[in-house]
Design an enzyme around this catalytic site. Sequence first.
Site, PDB file in Angstrom:
ATOM      1  N   ARG A  43      10.641  20.484  66.901  1.00 53.41           N
ATOM      2  CA  ARG A  43       9.739  20.491  65.583  1.00 53.41           C
ATOM      3  C   ARG A  43      10.818  19.322  64.605  1.00 53.41           C
ATOM      4  O   ARG A  43      10.326  18.652  63.514  1.00 53.41           O
ATOM      5  CB  ARG A  43       9.325  21.259  65.218  1.00 53.41           C
ATOM      6  CG  ARG A  43       8.874  20.979  63.561  1.00 53.41           C
ATOM      7  CD  ARG A  43       7.412  22.499  63.710  1.00 53.41           C
ATOM      8  NE  ARG A  43       8.322  23.732  63.649  1.00 53.41           N
ATOM      9  CZ  ARG A  43       8.991  24.453  63.455  1.00 53.41           C
ATOM     10  NH1 ARG A  43      10.321  23.900  62.661  1.00 53.41           N
ATOM     11  NH2 ARG A  43       9.631  25.798  63.389  1.00 53.41           N
ATOM     12  N   TYR A  96      -8.080   3.677  52.409  1.00 50.70           N
ATOM     13  CA  TYR A  96      -8.677   3.399  53.781  1.00 50.70           C
ATOM     14  C   TYR A  96      -9.277   5.243  53.176  1.00 50.70           C
ATOM     15  O   TYR A  96      -8.899   6.056  52.263  1.00 50.70           O
ATOM     16  CB  TYR A  96      -7.417   4.614  54.394  1.00 50.70           C
ATOM     17  CG  TYR A  96      -7.714   4.823  55.587  1.00 50.70           C
ATOM     18  CD1 TYR A  96      -8.662   4.155  56.952  1.00 50.70           C
ATOM     19  CD2 TYR A  96      -7.739   6.296  56.204  1.00 50.70           C
ATOM     20  CE1 TYR A  96      -9.053   4.684  58.087  1.00 50.70           C
ATOM     21  CE2 TYR A  96      -7.976   6.716  57.454  1.00 50.70           C
ATOM     22  CZ  TYR A  96      -9.538   5.939  58.667  1.00 50.70           C
ATOM     23  OH  TYR A  96      -9.137   7.161  59.205  1.00 50.70           O
ATOM     24  N   ASP A 168       1.188   1.771  52.766  1.00 49.02           N
ATOM     25  CA  ASP A 168       0.491   1.524  53.473  1.00 49.02           C
ATOM     26  C   ASP A 168       0.640   1.011  53.554  1.00 49.02           C
ATOM     27  O   ASP A 168      -0.799  -0.291  53.536  1.00 49.02           O
ATOM     28  CB  ASP A 168      -1.039   2.891  53.495  1.00 49.02           C
ATOM     29  CG  ASP A 168      -1.755   3.045  54.896  1.00 49.02           C
ATOM     30  OD1 ASP A 168      -1.436   1.984  55.848  1.00 49.02           O
ATOM     31  OD2 ASP A 168      -2.177   3.452  54.866  1.00 49.02           O
ATOM     32  N   LYS A 193      -2.367   2.037  65.325  1.00 49.18           N
ATOM     33  CA  LYS A 193      -3.395   0.967  65.420  1.00 49.18           C
ATOM     34  C   LYS A 193      -2.338   0.093  65.585  1.00 49.18           C
ATOM     35  O   LYS A 193      -2.266  -0.445  66.643  1.00 49.18           O
ATOM     36  CB  LYS A 193      -3.667   0.653  63.364  1.00 49.18           C
ATOM     37  CG  LYS A 193      -4.813   1.563  62.750  1.00 49.18           C
ATOM     38  CD  LYS A 193      -5.640   2.118  63.324  1.00 49.18           C
ATOM     39  CE  LYS A 193      -6.520   3.388  63.163  1.00 49.18           C
ATOM     40  NZ  LYS A 193      -6.219   3.678  61.411  1.00 49.18           N
TER      41      LYS A 193
HETATM   42  C1  LIG Z   1      -6.134   4.314  60.646  1.00 49.25           C
HETATM   43  C2  LIG Z   1      -5.274   4.240  59.283  1.00 49.25           C
HETATM   44  C3  LIG Z   1      -4.875   5.478  58.404  1.00 49.25           C
HETATM   45  C4  LIG Z   1      -4.595   7.555  59.337  1.00 49.25           C
HETATM   46  O1  LIG Z   1      -4.202   6.605  60.843  1.00 49.25           O
HETATM   47  P1  LIG Z   1      -4.362   7.446  61.686  1.00 49.25           P
HETATM   48  O2  LIG Z   1      -3.192   7.298  62.248  1.00 49.25           O
HETATM   49  O3  LIG Z   1      -5.631   7.688  62.526  1.00 49.25           O
HETATM   50  O4  LIG Z   1      -3.749   9.596  61.532  1.00 49.25           O
HETATM   51  C5  LIG Z   1      -3.789   5.555  56.584  1.00 49.25           C
HETATM   52  N1  LIG Z   1      -4.211   4.068  56.483  1.00 49.25           N
HETATM   53  C6  LIG Z   1      -4.909   3.374  57.349  1.00 49.25           C
HETATM   54  C7  LIG Z   1      -4.873   1.897  56.632  1.00 49.25           C
HETATM   55  C8  LIG Z   1      -5.472   3.115  58.291  1.00 49.25           C
HETATM   56  O5  LIG Z   1      -5.997   1.960  59.252  1.00 49.25           O
END
Ligand SMILES: *Cc1c(COP(=O)(O)O)cnc(C)c1O
Length: 381
Positions: A43, A96, A168, A193
């Site tokens: 962890r 998001y 982000d 992604k």
């Molecule tokens: C999908 C996404 C997230 C969240 O990520 P997860 O891996 O699904 O938890 C955060 N910010 C953006 C811009 C996203 O497209």
Amino acid sequence: MTNDKPTRPLASPIYPATVYCCDSPAQASRLLAGEVEGFIYSRDGHPNAQQLADQCAELHGARFATITGSGMAALSLALLSQLQSGDHVVVSHQLYGRSLALFTSEAERLGITATQVDSGDLSSVRAAVHEATRLVVVETIANPMLNVADIVGLSEIVHSQQARLLVDNTFASPAICRPLSLGADLVVESITKVMNGHSDVMLGLLCASSEDAWDRVPGTQTTWGYFASPMDCWLASRGMATLGLRVERAAANAEEVARWLVGQSQVERVCYPGLVDSSDHPLAARQLSGLFGNMVTIQLQGGLAAAERFISAVAQAIPFCPSLGELSTTLSHPQSTSHREFEQQQLQQLGITGGTIRLSIGIEPPAEITAALQAGLTALD
Ligand SMILES: *Cc1c(COP(=O)(O)O)cnc(C)c1O
């Protein structure tokens, strides 16, 4: 069993071990205090997370990086390590959906106040930031209209108030933008992604370069339990080995597809920061790597009915998958997925209608993509 033979594997091993053996109480104590390098309890860290974090840190030019079990976990680790009761956070209203909920309603439950702004309008960000503001949160390329954040301009405003800028970078990936080099203090990626790119792993990244910004992150991470599985880290590490190649190809395809879409009579509007007449193009040209990403958003003439017909006509070649960054082209319909809880007025403000389709362009031969889109548009005639 250890590998005591003279050869070593070219691909890295997977370490599912939850715990490592200590030589002595003195060593255990030094390991746990972080005085010597090494792993003790997974962890707190393990070789596969470390390898992936090192790859990510190098791509972002970050001094510090850590891997979490999802992109949302990376964002909540950022929240918990940077903010406390009484603090104020400024968030882009284009975040998001789950991120917006995290930094507004969830943060408010913890005694943190939040102000939503149009982060494309620097004067409204300047007006929202005050002495209690500790964090400003934006996305490099925002969903779904693909507006580009002015990271340099934002970081000047944020730093004038001793706050930190969290970016982000999921829609861009470090192959297209490195926000730390533009003045951001903390960067999050949903590795799920573009970075992993194979639609089979859920992971997140948090990285930074200043010791100040990183100070609380390791302690918060292990205490709140933000773990990432060794197997998932290993898979993502493999996916990331081709990040540059995939992004280059997908961005070139997206540019070609966007230009092609501009000429189609059934398409009212094409959003792509790489189009020279896009209002965000000058900013995108300054801040992005010369590639403009794999996301293209279009507005079909004829609203929801047209979108439904289009989606069903392309479904074999371009599946409706509400995510992004896959190897092959997929699409999403923001009004019914990511933005389904938005009020009509908010949708209007963002420019989203029933006819809005968000394309995540893949690495197929581009002619295959335009042929599939052509079939969808022909179904509207
Ligand atoms: C999908 C996404 C997230 C969240 O990520 P997860 O891996 O699904 O938890 C955060 N910010 C953006 C811009 C996203 O497209």
